[in-house]
Design an enzyme around this catalytic site. Structure first.
Site, PDB file in Angstrom:
ATOM      1  N   LEU A 147       0.788  -1.232   0.000  1.00 25.22           N
ATOM      2  CA  LEU A 147       0.000   0.000   0.000  1.00 25.22           C
ATOM      3  C   LEU A 147       0.822   1.286   0.000  1.00 25.22           C
ATOM      4  O   LEU A 147       0.244   2.368  -0.026  1.00 25.22           O
ATOM      5  CB  LEU A 147      -0.936   0.014   1.219  1.00 25.22           C
ATOM      6  CG  LEU A 147      -2.012  -1.061   1.254  1.00 25.22           C
ATOM      7  CD1 LEU A 147      -2.763  -1.018   2.580  1.00 25.22           C
ATOM      8  CD2 LEU A 147      -2.988  -0.892   0.103  1.00 25.22           C
ATOM      9  N   HIS A 148       2.172   1.196   0.050  1.00 23.53           N
ATOM     10  CA  HIS A 148       2.960   2.413   0.239  1.00 23.53           C
ATOM     11  C   HIS A 148       2.356   3.237   1.388  1.00 23.53           C
ATOM     12  O   HIS A 148       1.815   4.334   1.176  1.00 23.53           O
ATOM     13  CB  HIS A 148       2.998   3.255  -1.031  1.00 23.53           C
ATOM     14  CG  HIS A 148       4.087   2.851  -1.978  1.00 23.53           C
ATOM     15  ND1 HIS A 148       4.232   3.418  -3.219  1.00 23.53           N
ATOM     16  CD2 HIS A 148       5.092   1.947  -1.882  1.00 23.53           C
ATOM     17  CE1 HIS A 148       5.261   2.881  -3.844  1.00 23.53           C
ATOM     18  NE2 HIS A 148       5.796   1.977  -3.047  1.00 23.53           N
ATOM     19  N   ALA A 322      -0.631   5.550  -0.409  1.00 22.95           N
ATOM     20  CA  ALA A 322      -0.304   6.339  -1.598  1.00 22.95           C
ATOM     21  C   ALA A 322      -0.593   5.572  -2.880  1.00 22.95           C
ATOM     22  O   ALA A 322      -1.098   6.121  -3.856  1.00 22.95           O
ATOM     23  CB  ALA A 322       1.161   6.771  -1.559  1.00 22.95           C
ATOM     24  N   HIS A 323      -0.252   4.288  -2.902  1.00 25.67           N
ATOM     25  CA  HIS A 323      -0.450   3.470  -4.101  1.00 25.67           C
ATOM     26  C   HIS A 323      -0.736   2.036  -3.658  1.00 25.67           C
ATOM     27  O   HIS A 323      -0.184   1.561  -2.682  1.00 25.67           O
ATOM     28  CB  HIS A 323       0.804   3.482  -4.995  1.00 25.67           C
ATOM     29  CG  HIS A 323       1.382   4.844  -5.185  1.00 25.67           C
ATOM     30  ND1 HIS A 323       2.518   5.285  -4.520  1.00 25.67           N
ATOM     31  CD2 HIS A 323       0.978   5.881  -5.947  1.00 25.67           C
ATOM     32  CE1 HIS A 323       2.783   6.528  -4.866  1.00 25.67           C
ATOM     33  NE2 HIS A 323       1.874   6.919  -5.736  1.00 25.67           N
ATOM     34  N   GLN A 324      -1.596   1.356  -4.399  1.00 29.39           N
ATOM     35  CA  GLN A 324      -1.942  -0.021  -4.075  1.00 29.39           C
ATOM     36  C   GLN A 324      -1.392  -0.944  -5.164  1.00 29.39           C
ATOM     37  O   GLN A 324      -1.506  -0.639  -6.350  1.00 29.39           O
ATOM     38  CB  GLN A 324      -3.468  -0.192  -3.972  1.00 29.39           C
ATOM     39  CG  GLN A 324      -4.111   0.708  -2.929  1.00 29.39           C
ATOM     40  CD  GLN A 324      -4.362   2.119  -3.437  1.00 29.39           C
ATOM     41  OE1 GLN A 324      -4.869   2.307  -4.538  1.00 29.39           O
ATOM     42  NE2 GLN A 324      -3.996   3.113  -2.649  1.00 29.39           N
TER      43      GLN A 324
END
Length: 404
Positions: A147-148, A322-324
């Site tokens: 997941l960041h 932030a990103h997945q």
């Protein structure tokens, strides 16, 4: 590290760049796919001038120009799979299309689209449920979610002070979005978020009605910064809207160190008050001359708390992502991943995954993915010789000439 960075601030005059450098943090410019000098502060909500160069002005335009048909207001429910006894690479099924439902009111009929090749590009949170609903059983579908993780800090810069007039004129929602970043460690960076009033309000810890109103009144002059970690801990996607994930102990320590550095930058830039989004409203007044020992004592109190639904101490924090990525990982065999090195399902021939879910690990933070071939080149292909600047680890097979 205020978000309202204007063009000249991206140089040495930028307070967050200068102060971060003084703290020993390397500053890097962030490449943006927009025209030079484009600094519209709300592009994350949709660029009104189309200079952001999003998919609505690039890939989709190219696709439609070459005969593609775009359907909106639909939701893919499942891929249509048939038995494939003669399939290659031990794929027992073959994908022949998909079934989609219309989301408009009053339309009950469903769409069945037949296709020789089908691609799932729903993202790391929605691709696994779609594949599961289609009957795929690979054990890697829904696992290995990265997941960041992000922890945020804020700094308040009062309007009208000589320091603010000289260095920080403007509002937090003006100027360019993410023009620079600072690396703390090999796995942690510090950046600014695109944080509107509604998102800001959802992160503010509740202390009282009066405190909430005062914070919202100060929104325009509150700078936001976050620490982002390339996480090693992994979670699960159990279904639509059902995600289980918690940062590992190493990830939490990286987040804490990054959060402390973000606060140092905000203090060095001249913030009158700094704080985190922890439930107890942890904050520090900086005006009037802050001693180094007082700052260090405050930073020692900074922690990355667990979420509000998890057992633990009285203080908690909302975690952000932030990103997945990673929840449908690629691998050299069905034992190692859900898809092969070209993104094709190990179970169904003609079914590909083309989104962040196929990454075997969390990518190196803010790395750029570049493909050999410009978007204007209609024959651009992703091949073994393509320039992929991805920091991924894992055994991944990749066939020459695989078209994504």
């Amino acid at each position: 590290m205020p978000e309202w960075v204007t063009q000249e601030w991206a140089r040495e005059r930028a307070p967050h760049v200068r102060e971060a450098g003084a703290l020993g943090l390397r500053g890097d410019a962030v490449a943006r796919n927009s025209s030079e000098g484009h600094f519209y502060g709300s592009c994350h909500l949709g660029c009104p001038t189309s200079e952001k160069r999003g998919t609505d002005t690039t890939w989709l335009v190219d696709a439609v120009a070459r005969g593609a048909v775009t359907l909106t207001g639909c939701k893919a429910e499942r891929f249509v799979l048939k038995s494939n006894p003669g399939g290659e690479n031990v794929r027992s099924k073959k994908c022949v299309g998909l079934v989609a439902a219309c989301m408009s009111d009053g339309i009950t009929k469903k769409l069945r689209i037949e296709a020789k090749v089908s691609i799932s590009a729903c993202g790391a949170l929605m691709t696994p449920p779609l594949l599961r609903n289609s009957g795929l059983k690979n054990r890697h579908i829904g696992r290995n979610l990265h997941l960041h993780p992000v922890s945020m800090a804020w700094g308040y810069f009062p309007d009208g002070t000589p320091e603010a007039a000289a260095e920080l004129s403007g509002k937090c929602y003006e100027g360019g979005i993410i023009t620079t970043m600072h690396r703390v460690t090999a796995r942690t960076i510090i950046q600014t978020p695109a944080l509107g009033p509604r998102c800001w309000a959802s992160l503010i810890p509740w202390e009282s009605g009066r405190d909430m109103k005062e914070r919202m009144l100060r929104y325009a002059r509150t700078a936001h910064a976050f620490a982002l970690v390339r996480d090693r801990g992994a979670g699960h996607v159990d279904g639509e809207g059902r995600v289980r994930c918690a940062p590992s102990r190493e990830d939490v320590e990286e987040l804490r160190n990054g959060l402390r550095q973000a606060l140092r930058i905000l203090v060095a830039a001249g913030a009158a008050e700094v704080g985190t989004h922890r439930s107890d409203g942890l904050r520090l007044r900086c005006d009037g001359g802050l001693r180094d020992e007082d700052l260090e004592a405050f930073l020692n109190e900074v922690t990355v708390g667990k979420g509000p639904m998890l057992p633990g101490p009285d203080t908690w924090a909302l975690h952000c992502s932030a990103h997945q990525m990673g929840s449908c990982r690629m691998g050299s065999s069905p034992k190692d991943g859900a898809v092969d090195g070209c993104g094709e399902s190990w179970e169904a021939e003609g079914l590909y995954v083309c989104d962040g879910s196929l990454l075997p690990t969390a990518v190196g933070v803010n790395r750029v993915l570049r493909l050999q071939g410009h978007r204007r080149d209609p024959g651009a292909r992703v091949t073994r010789n393509s320039s992929l600047l991805l920091e991924t680890v894992g055994s991944c097979s990749q066939r020459n000439g695989c078209v994504v």
